[in-house]
Design an enzyme around this catalytic site. Sequence first.
Site, PDB file in Angstrom:
ATOM      1  N   ASP A 415       9.743  50.336  49.126  1.00  0.00           N
ATOM      2  CA  ASP A 415       9.433  50.833  50.478  1.00  0.00           C
ATOM      3  C   ASP A 415       9.187  49.633  51.385  1.00  0.00           C
ATOM      4  O   ASP A 415       9.239  48.476  50.953  1.00  0.00           O
ATOM      5  CB  ASP A 415       8.218  51.760  50.458  1.00  0.00           C
ATOM      6  N   GLY A 439      11.689  46.556  50.686  1.00  0.00           N
ATOM      7  CA  GLY A 439      13.110  46.627  50.949  1.00  0.00           C
ATOM      8  C   GLY A 439      13.488  47.823  51.795  1.00  0.00           C
ATOM      9  O   GLY A 439      12.674  48.720  52.037  1.00  0.00           O
ATOM     10  N   ASP A 440      14.724  47.841  52.252  1.00  0.00           N
ATOM     11  CA  ASP A 440      15.299  48.914  53.064  1.00  0.00           C
ATOM     12  C   ASP A 440      16.209  49.751  52.176  1.00  0.00           C
ATOM     13  O   ASP A 440      17.278  49.295  51.772  1.00  0.00           O
ATOM     14  CB  ASP A 440      16.079  48.316  54.232  1.00  0.00           C
ATOM     15  N   PHE A 441      15.776  50.935  51.845  1.00  0.00           N
ATOM     16  CA  PHE A 441      16.506  51.771  50.885  1.00  0.00           C
ATOM     17  C   PHE A 441      17.854  52.237  51.433  1.00  0.00           C
ATOM     18  O   PHE A 441      18.680  52.752  50.667  1.00  0.00           O
ATOM     19  CB  PHE A 441      15.660  52.974  50.466  1.00  0.00           C
ATOM     20  N   ARG A 456      10.918  63.851  49.654  1.00  0.00           N
ATOM     21  CA  ARG A 456      10.648  64.070  51.079  1.00  0.00           C
ATOM     22  C   ARG A 456      11.201  62.918  51.916  1.00  0.00           C
ATOM     23  O   ARG A 456      10.571  62.467  52.876  1.00  0.00           O
ATOM     24  CB  ARG A 456       9.148  64.257  51.319  1.00  0.00           C
ATOM     25  N   HIS A 459      15.034  64.739  54.194  1.00  0.00           N
ATOM     26  CA  HIS A 459      14.797  65.647  55.335  1.00  0.00           C
ATOM     27  C   HIS A 459      14.411  64.901  56.611  1.00  0.00           C
ATOM     28  O   HIS A 459      14.374  65.493  57.687  1.00  0.00           O
ATOM     29  CB  HIS A 459      13.756  66.721  54.974  1.00  0.00           C
TER      30      HIS A 459
END
Length: 550
Positions: A415, A439-441, A456, A459
């Site tokens: 995250d 990190g950037d998922f 979650r 969405h």
Amino acid sequence: MISTRTPVLAAADLDRLTAALDLIGGHDTHSALAAAVPSLDADQRAAVTRHATLDHVALLIFPETLAGLADELSARGIEVGTMTPSVVVRERLSSRYSVPVADLQVGILRAPVTDRNGWPCELEIFVLVTPPSLAHIAEDERRHQRENHVGLAVRRPDPVLLRGLRTMIAGVMRPDGGGYNGYENSSVLYFRDAHRADPAFRRLELVATGRFPQLQALHQRESCAGTELLRLLTGAWATQAIATAAELRLLDHLASLGDLPSLAAATGTEPRSLARLLRYLTSLGVVHTAGDHHSLTDLGELLRSDLTGSMRPLALMYGGPFYRSFAELTESVRSGEESYAKAFGAHHFAHMATDPALAELFHGSMAASNAMFTGVTKVVDFSRARTVVDVAGGNGELLSRVLHANRDLHGVLLDLPNALAAAEPRLADLAERVSLVPGDFTRSVPADGDVYLLSRVLHDWDDDQCRTILATCARDMPAHAELLVIERLLPEAGDTDSLAIPWDIHMLCNTGGRERSESHYRSLLAEAGFELVETHALPLDAHVMRARLL
């Protein structure tokens, strides 16, 4: 000799009488209930038919005079008994058409008939004597057939049984009035489904011998559509009342204090105003009031700040930032864009990243819904996995639960740095088995996992961004790995009883994302190279979808 007597009934009423006779002759209790209330499942219908039987089919007819009516009905094979006064239908017509009750002559005629199995029933004929001055009522009622109904008689009624039957039927049909007929010592409860394709089954009546005033009062109140609408329109007030109680820590103080002066002193509030708030919270089921003493209900307990899993942060978010963003819902519906940015000047993730206190509140509010995670380790087998990667896992609540339930697993939490900072204390007792990876998922995920969690997350985004996220997972995950997607699922069709429906509007306002149906997720997963293997229900209307690479 050919009779020259002028017919008492119009041809339209004679046709409707014939249709009513055919309806009774073509049904029994089970089939009539299935046709009138198709939303009840087989077990529910069986429960109703254990306590109630098909009693009658009713309609309203409009002769100008009663003279000769019985003879005309007899000529049609309808042998009626003595007419009794109608109380309920008379009052309904008076209210509907603003005609004084005294100006309406309404009676009830009953004719013995049998259902398709030969069991005795009745044709119930409401008779409104209709002079020319009331012709408009006859015309309107024939068109809409508001008083037509199928009647079920409740055997051996008592308040508990009748309340249970009413609650079951009111869950799928709208209460539509009723009353007590003192001439016959009978109580009637009407229900209506205006959307039924067959008008013969749009209304259902429960009739029970005796008087049940409390139940009748409840049914009458719920029969007024305006009352229900006002309850809906005041939903924002309920949100603010609960948020105010949370902000004042009123629920914390109620754990040890119960009298108004002490509560007012502890919360720094004006006693009379606090008393009014307590009364409203009592009506909402958050507070219990007995005389001058106030205490917490089970709902109120959930808002205490000192309990694990407290929903207090959720109340503060819904009554604060999200409340402001919902004020711009109209603009979201017009533009299709999130209203949070309009209210605060930035997307809600970007806005919260600049406000540590707000970010902490948001993470706390997310944790308040963590009850949905309690079922994950019960329906998913992690025994063959060595490493679990929680993608955008926030404060690490789900990962913590999975690792505590599976002692041999290693966990990776991916995250942004601010989220990892919130997660570190939450995962402190698992530090030896957890790696915190910034990190950037949307760009990459760790490549050494056996199970990947997306809880979650999807969405929050539109379909294009979801495709990017899933494609990134598919590219970086090992071939043997599985993906677990945890989301609320919109009903596929028909069902409206799901938290996903209001949450879908919440996502529109606050993230620009959306809730989706299982088939929608199946399609998105397939586009990214995944096969949806199975879906399991979780608490709070959530679901876990297990997918694997094709």
